[in-house]
Write a protein that holds these residues in place. Sequence first.
Motif, PDB file in Angstrom:
ATOM      1  N   VAL A   8      40.553 -28.616 -29.445  1.00 22.17           N
ATOM      2  CA  VAL A   8      42.352 -29.528 -28.950  1.00 22.17           C
ATOM      3  C   VAL A   8      42.476 -30.637 -29.808  1.00 22.17           C
ATOM      4  N   ALA A   9      40.794 -31.218 -29.945  1.00 24.42           N
ATOM      5  CA  ALA A   9      40.786 -32.708 -30.929  1.00 24.42           C
ATOM      6  C   ALA A   9      41.263 -32.552 -32.520  1.00 24.42           C
ATOM      7  N   GLU A  10      41.160 -30.707 -32.879  1.00 23.07           N
ATOM      8  CA  GLU A  10      41.483 -31.134 -34.505  1.00 23.07           C
ATOM      9  C   GLU A  10      43.041 -31.001 -34.123  1.00 23.07           C
ATOM     10  N   VAL A  11      43.035 -30.028 -33.828  1.00 25.38           N
ATOM     11  CA  VAL A  11      45.206 -30.212 -33.736  1.00 25.38           C
ATOM     12  C   VAL A  11      45.924 -31.514 -33.154  1.00 25.38           C
ATOM     13  N   ALA A  12      45.030 -32.118 -31.962  1.00 22.16           N
ATOM     14  CA  ALA A  12      45.996 -33.026 -32.009  1.00 22.16           C
ATOM     15  C   ALA A  12      45.944 -34.083 -33.063  1.00 22.16           C
ATOM     16  N   ASP A  13      44.087 -34.446 -34.539  1.00 19.45           N
ATOM     17  CA  ASP A  13      44.521 -34.681 -35.456  1.00 19.45           C
ATOM     18  C   ASP A  13      45.370 -34.800 -36.881  1.00 19.45           C
ATOM     19  N   VAL A  14      45.871 -33.098 -36.349  1.00 14.20           N
ATOM     20  CA  VAL A  14      46.675 -33.272 -37.529  1.00 14.20           C
ATOM     21  C   VAL A  14      48.166 -33.813 -36.918  1.00 14.20           C
ATOM     22  N   VAL A  15      48.275 -34.094 -35.592  1.00 16.58           N
ATOM     23  CA  VAL A  15      50.080 -33.787 -35.280  1.00 16.58           C
ATOM     24  C   VAL A  15      49.620 -35.312 -34.852  1.00 16.58           C
ATOM     25  N   VAL A  16      48.811 -35.918 -35.064  1.00 18.05           N
ATOM     26  CA  VAL A  16      49.073 -37.635 -34.903  1.00 18.05           C
ATOM     27  C   VAL A  16      48.917 -38.197 -36.261  1.00 18.05           C
ATOM     28  N   PHE A  17      48.660 -37.341 -37.105  1.00 22.09           N
ATOM     29  CA  PHE A  17      48.322 -38.023 -38.516  1.00 22.09           C
ATOM     30  C   PHE A  17      50.436 -37.823 -39.027  1.00 22.09           C
ATOM     31  N   VAL A  18      51.309 -36.734 -38.392  1.00 19.29           N
ATOM     32  CA  VAL A  18      52.717 -36.192 -38.367  1.00 19.29           C
ATOM     33  C   VAL A  18      53.559 -37.483 -37.903  1.00 19.29           C
ATOM     34  N   ALA A  19      52.725 -37.831 -36.235  1.00 18.67           N
ATOM     35  CA  ALA A  19      53.955 -39.058 -36.105  1.00 18.67           C
ATOM     36  C   ALA A  19      53.390 -40.377 -36.714  1.00 18.67           C
ATOM     37  N   SER A  20      52.768 -40.568 -37.176  1.00 19.02           N
ATOM     38  CA  SER A  20      52.732 -42.308 -37.785  1.00 19.02           C
ATOM     39  C   SER A  20      53.590 -41.799 -39.340  1.00 19.02           C
ATOM     40  N   PRO A  21      53.794 -43.816 -39.242  1.00 19.75           N
ATOM     41  CA  PRO A  21      54.520 -44.396 -40.388  1.00 19.75           C
ATOM     42  C   PRO A  21      53.689 -44.015 -41.245  1.00 19.75           C
ATOM     43  N   ARG A  22      52.247 -42.772 -41.831  1.00 23.67           N
ATOM     44  CA  ARG A  22      52.019 -42.517 -42.896  1.00 23.67           C
ATOM     45  C   ARG A  22      52.710 -41.576 -43.101  1.00 23.67           C
ATOM     46  N   ALA A  23      53.080 -40.303 -42.314  1.00 24.70           N
ATOM     47  CA  ALA A  23      53.929 -38.799 -42.724  1.00 24.70           C
ATOM     48  C   ALA A  23      55.212 -39.485 -42.714  1.00 24.70           C
ATOM     49  N   SER A  24      55.720 -40.515 -43.599  1.00 22.21           N
ATOM     50  CA  SER A  24      56.791 -41.212 -43.548  1.00 22.21           C
ATOM     51  C   SER A  24      57.522 -39.316 -44.687  1.00 22.21           C
TER      52      SER A  24
END
Length: 265
Positions: free
Chosen positions: A231-247
């Motif tokens: 689950v943590a591997e998937v979470a890492d992708v989601v959290v990046f997309v949720a971040s300002p860095r993924a604008s």
Amino acid sequence: MDLQLSGKTALVTGSTAGIGFAIAKTLAAEGAAVVVNGRKDDRVGEAVAEIRRAYPNAPVTGIAADLSSAEGVETLTNSHPDVDILINNVGFFEMHPFTEIPDEEWHKVFDLNVMSGVRLSRAYLPKMKERNWGRIIFISSESALNIPEEMVHYGVTKVAQLGLSRGVAEYTKGTGVTVNSVLPGPTKSEAVGGWLEDMVKQGKAKDVEEAGRKFVQENRPASLIQRAADVAEVADVVVFVASPRASVINGTSIRADGGVVKHIL
Ligand code: NAD
């Protein structure tokens, strides 16, 4: 990389266990104020406590609300009228042959998997646009692209989320709000973990890890990683997309499926 999530408020639906819990925990690790959601007070309390144990300074709160109905969604939006990040994670899946799925079950899976996201996005999008910043992410599935014959109803809801996500993204033109979908592949969540534990009990695998590998190799042979994801591997992708860095990521679908879908794009 600093994901710049500190000071952002994030609501993760269906986050007392599984992929949702991992997303909530990773967001907390990155400094976001996280709202955990599940159906029952005790499980919400346990999830909040577990995140606080790992990150004592994280501003984590929780709310019990059953998101399968409009009333449940209203309970949540009344208590948390504004969030910066909405992760539409909650979802139900169960193997059931197509010819045996009654209307009630179609409605049930559609209400939870699709309508919860419709209702929550409709509630939160206007304030995100006013603030000129926000993130909405739908946790769809590789099952949107590989419709599973053993759960056609589930696959249909995961396709619907992709249409919904792109449609809502159209309302973000020229703003700092983004709306995307992430498509996990087989992942060792609470729900899938139950299937894997059954394989162990039946003597088909020595432990959950091996059961995950066997499940993927037998049922999703195209997988390039040849195992179920953590689950943590998937979470890492989601959290990046949720971040300002993924604008620059907006209106799209990101596969976090270990290559199980044999498409280049
Ligand atoms: P899970 O069953 O392990 O966890 C689901 C969470 O949602 C739990 O916290 C549960 O309490 C909560 N929940 C369930 N019904 C609820 C309701 N009515 N209201 C509020 N909360 C509710 O699930 P998971 O496997 O982590 O799946 C999460 C999402 O990821 C789903 O949308 C699923 O379709 C998607 N997904 C999962 C996999 C996988 O292999 N696990 C693969 C692709 C996509």
